[in-house]
Design an enzyme around this catalytic site. Structure first.
Site, PDB file in Angstrom:
ATOM      1  N   SER A 225      -4.616  13.982  17.475  1.00  0.00           N
ATOM      2  CA  SER A 225      -4.547  14.438  16.078  1.00  0.00           C
ATOM      3  C   SER A 225      -3.380  13.760  15.389  1.00  0.00           C
ATOM      4  O   SER A 225      -2.426  13.334  16.048  1.00  0.00           O
ATOM      5  CB  SER A 225      -4.343  15.960  16.025  1.00  0.00           C
ATOM      6  N   ASP A 226      -3.436  13.678  14.080  1.00  0.00           N
ATOM      7  CA  ASP A 226      -2.213  13.354  13.360  1.00  0.00           C
ATOM      8  C   ASP A 226      -1.307  14.579  13.485  1.00  0.00           C
ATOM      9  O   ASP A 226      -1.759  15.670  13.848  1.00  0.00           O
ATOM     10  CB  ASP A 226      -2.491  13.000  11.892  1.00  0.00           C
ATOM     11  N   TRP A 227      -0.039  14.402  13.188  1.00  0.00           N
ATOM     12  CA  TRP A 227       0.954  15.437  13.497  1.00  0.00           C
ATOM     13  C   TRP A 227       0.697  16.731  12.709  1.00  0.00           C
ATOM     14  O   TRP A 227       0.752  16.746  11.489  1.00  0.00           O
ATOM     15  CB  TRP A 227       2.348  14.869  13.249  1.00  0.00           C
TER      16      TRP A 227
END
Ligand code: BGC
Length: 819
Positions: A225-227
């Site tokens: 995932s992106d952060w």
């Protein structure tokens, strides 16, 4: 490891251990499972360097490479592969195994804050460069994490917005760099976008992650995932998201174990995710990495040389009426806000602490000697007031109200902080604390100063005990700190030269919307008025040539915020006009992460677009200005005359910046030059354009189409001759035009390119190859690629508007290719 060994390892792990591999332990790593001999995976941003495991500010120093759009402008896959390999060394020096890069979202809107980080408006150029970058990295055992998959073409409400994109546009434009990265470079990692795609978060999108990425393209790495971009437990795991980042987990751990026990996630699915993790950890060596985390700053001479060369290869000469390269002993006026400040990178997670940063002034001093140079700043171009420098002491309180005794103190060397992960030696909760930051400011000149503060959290600024800027009482969400911060709140203070004025910032965290960030920035600056422009014009009048260094900086070209316009900020247009009126040999050196309007273009003798070229900025720019290097760059993005010419500009907010949580890509496949062609709009400078100091001719255009009917393959060759008196580089571009199609197709599409450097008089035959996909469009009804029978034109030249060579080929039958 062999697949059977990985299976055995999974068998040996408890469900808890398996699940522990599917989320981060902290911001940049995944916990080891020592009991079964599995080491720790570490990742680092990305893409123009390897920052290491610290915060965005400060930290261990790293090599700073040219940003994405500069690499896009190089059109040089060999160079980009070498940069990938150098970045692999950098990642290793930071004890990491994967780089969170490359960024390959498409330049849909000229205002996108992350344009600087992405390669191009053209999918093929972006894809070829991504492949080269990933090969360079992975051949040295470091994993790439291509991002952001998919539909993250703007920073506005990026963590919640839904990008509504039809399948044909996705396949023909937005997915192409990802597809190539999987099929041609075998990328080991993919990062999902924050946004939703057609209503579903990218991080839990089964069609995107399972159907397209894994089944159709054959991806065998990890999807992360992106952060903070994961928003669910079962949905993300079932959709194909292997790793939730960062840690500690929000959605997995015990929640995921409970989901397995409840039957909403199967044990087989957990095995699939763990298998992907272990496979990539094996490829990168993380599986056997139990070493204590150590980060080193390795300032290597070969990296310096590569970065300097790349800066010149990326610089695009847009105009030159007999002034460049500079020669002789002329007196040079050096003007502008970017002259003495090195603008080397954009803002956001791509930021790092560079080994050093060479400003244009320093580069010119080294090249020409200070004796020939004069200087005037002329105006400013900052978005936020300049960072207050000097020692600031910070007292931390373990509450949000600055009450009681501080629990920890430390010193900052400037009045800004970006607190993530473990802070204040663990004595405060990073998401719930307050701090008093105290220092002083001693101006050199008396005057009414602007005092600006912005913060993710609440902040108040006192100067000599008086409240000057209040980003606390009426805090409002703005466009700083990835949309977790407010806009800058500015007050004024009368300050006296030579007096140390006391400055105190009171800060407290607030509940975050999406990203757990605590941060503040304090700036203090004295505005420059029209007299500064008049002074610059005077300096220009006294010189033989005037160099004006203008543009933007990483406050404007940044993650987390789009631009409001593409006019140059501040009084820079006035500055150029005044300097050009004073000296007809005015050269504008532009540093931006994308196009700007140039109302003065007819008044100046030359314009060089130098982007953000990394730590060697000033040297690379001087190399080009003095002709030690040819300007090697060609535009990777069309430069419009005005913003309203751009495809994403619309009266309809749904098209850009979005409305009610959705942004509709209604222009379809007509992005970049495809849009300008369709609407007959002449750009200021077209895609693919850039001048060299020498001249080239193209001849002997040979098209070998014997395999076209059966396989869709066409071989092309052309002779490139340097007809000038200097060495230089030429970028040959091949576009395909479909004469008649069942669906509306762009007038032309870039399908192959090559770059060559030739000495004066030298000549070379360049070969380019087209395969069936080069002629196909995506048929959304049939769900496949289609090459229709009929006539196609091959147009070859040196920019999207300069295509002197053309050949027609024809096929009698159609051809389809699977999605
Ligand atoms: C960015 C990613 C980046 C991540 C980690 C996010 O805000 O969108 O590109 O890799 O942070 O810093």
């Amino acid at each position: 490891m062999r697949p059977t060994e990985i299976e055995a390892l999974i068998d040996e792990m408890t469900l808890e251990e398996q699940v522990s591999l599917l989320s981060g332990e902290d911001f940049w790593s995944v916990a080891a499972v020592e009991r079964v001999g599995v080491g720790k995976l570490r990742v680092t941003d990305g893409p123009n360097g390897a920052r290491g495991g610290g915060s965005l500010i400060g930290g261990v120093k790293s090599a700073s490479f040219p940003v994405g759009i500069a690499l896009g402008a190089s059109w040089n896959t060999d160079l980009v592969e070498q940069i990938g390999a150098a970045l692999a060394d950098e990642v290793k020096s930071k004890g990491a195994h994967m780089l969170l890069a490359p960024t390959v979202n498409i330049h849909r809107s000229v205002t996108n804050g992350r344009n600087f980080e992405c390669y191009s408006e053209d999918p093929l150029l972006a894809a070829e460069l991504a492949v080269a970058y990933i090969k360079g990295l992975q051949e040295k055992g470091v994993g790439a994490t291509i991002k952001h998959f998919a539909g993250n073409e703007s920073e506005i409400e990026r963590t919640t917005i839904s990008s509504v994109i039809d399948e044909r546009s996705l396949r023909e434009v937005y997915l192409v760099p990802f597809e190539w990265a999987v099929k041609k470079a075998g990328t080991w990692g993919v990062m999902t976008a924050y946004n939703k795609l057609n209503g579903t978060f990218a991080s839990e999108h089964p069609w995107l992650l399972e159907e397209v990425l894994r089944k159709q393209w054959g991806f065998s790495g990890i999807v992360m995932s992106d952060w903070f971009g994961s928003h669910s437990t079962a949905e993300t795991v079932n959709a194909g998201l292997d790793l939730e980042m960062p840690g500690p987990t929000r959605d997995r751990g015990e929640k995921l174990i409970a989901a397995v026990e409840a039957g909403t996630v199967s044990r087989e699915t957990i095995r699939d995710r763990v298998r992907a993790m272990l496979t990539v950890m094996d490829r990168t060596g993380a599986i056997a990495d139990f070493a204590p985390h150590a980060e080193k700053a390795e300032d290597r001479p070969e990296h310096r040389a590569l970065i300097r060369r790349a800066g010149a290869e990326a610089a695009v000469l847009l105009k030159n009426v007999g002034v460049l390269p500079l020669f002789g002993k002329n007196r040079i006026a050096v003007i502008g806000p970017n002259a003495k400040t090195a603008q080397i990178m954009g803002g956001g997670s791509a930021q790092l602490n560079p080994h050093y940063a060479v400003s244009p002034w320093e580069g010119l001093v080294a090249a020409a000697g200070e004796g020939r140079l004069s200087y005037a700043q002329g105006c400013t171009n900052h978005r936020f007031e300049p960072t207050a420098k000097g020692d600031y002491s910070v007292q931390y309180f373990a509450n949000r109200t600055l009450s009681g005794d501080p629990v920890f103190s430390e010193t900052l060397d400037e009045a800004q902080a970006f607190w993530i992960g473990r802070i204040a030696e663990g004595k405060v909760d990073p998401l719930s604390f307050s701090a008093r930051i105290s220092g002083s400011f001693t101006p050199e000149v008396s005057g009414t100063y602007r005092v600006g503060v912005y913060s993710a959290g609440f902040a108040k600024v006192y100067v000599d005990g008086v409240l000057v800027a209040d980003a606390w009482s009426d805090w409002e969400k703005g466009r700083t700190y990835f949309e977790e911060g407010c806009d800058e709140v500015v007050g004024e203070a009368k300050l006296e030269a030579g007096r140390a004025h006391e400055v105190v910032v009171e800060y407290a965290t607030k509940d975050y919307a999406s990203l757990g960030i605590a941060a503040f920035h304090l700036g203090i600056g004295l505005p420059l008025g029209p007299e500064a422009i008049a002074e610059a014009a005077g300096v220009a009048a006294d010189a033989d040539v005037a160099l004006v260094f203008i543009g933007r900086n990483g406050q404007w070209d940044t993650e987390g915020s789009d631009l409001d316009a593409i006019a140059l900020p501040g009084a820079q247009n006035d500055l150029v006009a005044a300097v050009a009126a004073a000296n007809r040999k005015t050269v504008v050196v532009l540093q931006t992460g994308g196009p700007v309007e140039m109302p003065w273009i007819g008044e100046v003798a030359a314009v060089l677009q130098a982007w953000y070229p990394g730590q060697e900025a000033g040297n690379a720019i001087a190399d080009v200005l003095f002709g030690h290097a040819d300007p090697g760059g060609r535009l990777p993005q069309s430069f419009p005359v005005t913003w309203s010419d751009n495809p994403a500009h619309s009266q309809d907010p749904m098209v850009y910046p979005g409305q009610d949580g959705e942004v509709h890509y209604r222009e379809g496949v007509f992005v970049g030059y495809r849009h300008y062609d369709k609407h007959g709009i002449a750009p200021l400078f077209p895609f693919g354009f850039g001048l060299s100091y020498t001249d080239f001719s193209l001849s002997d255009f040979v098209v070998e189409d014997g395999r076209f009917e059966a396989e869709g393959v066409v071989e092309v060759s052309v002779r490139v001759t340097n007809t000038g008196h200097r060495a230089g580089s030429c970028v040959v571009q091949l576009y395909v035009h479909d004469h008649e199609a069942a669906l509306p197709r762009p007038e032309k599409e870039l399908k192959a390119f090559g770059k060559t450097t030739l000495g004066p008089g030298a000549s070379e035959v360049m070969a380019l190859r087209l395969d069936a996909r080069a002629f196909a469009f995506f048929d959304p009804e049939e769900g496949c690629w289609t090459v229709e029978p009929g006539v196609f034109s091959l147009r070859l030249g040196t920019s999207s508007e300069e295509l002197p060579l053309e050949a027609k080929i024809e096929r009698a039958t159609g051809l389809t290719l699977p999605a």
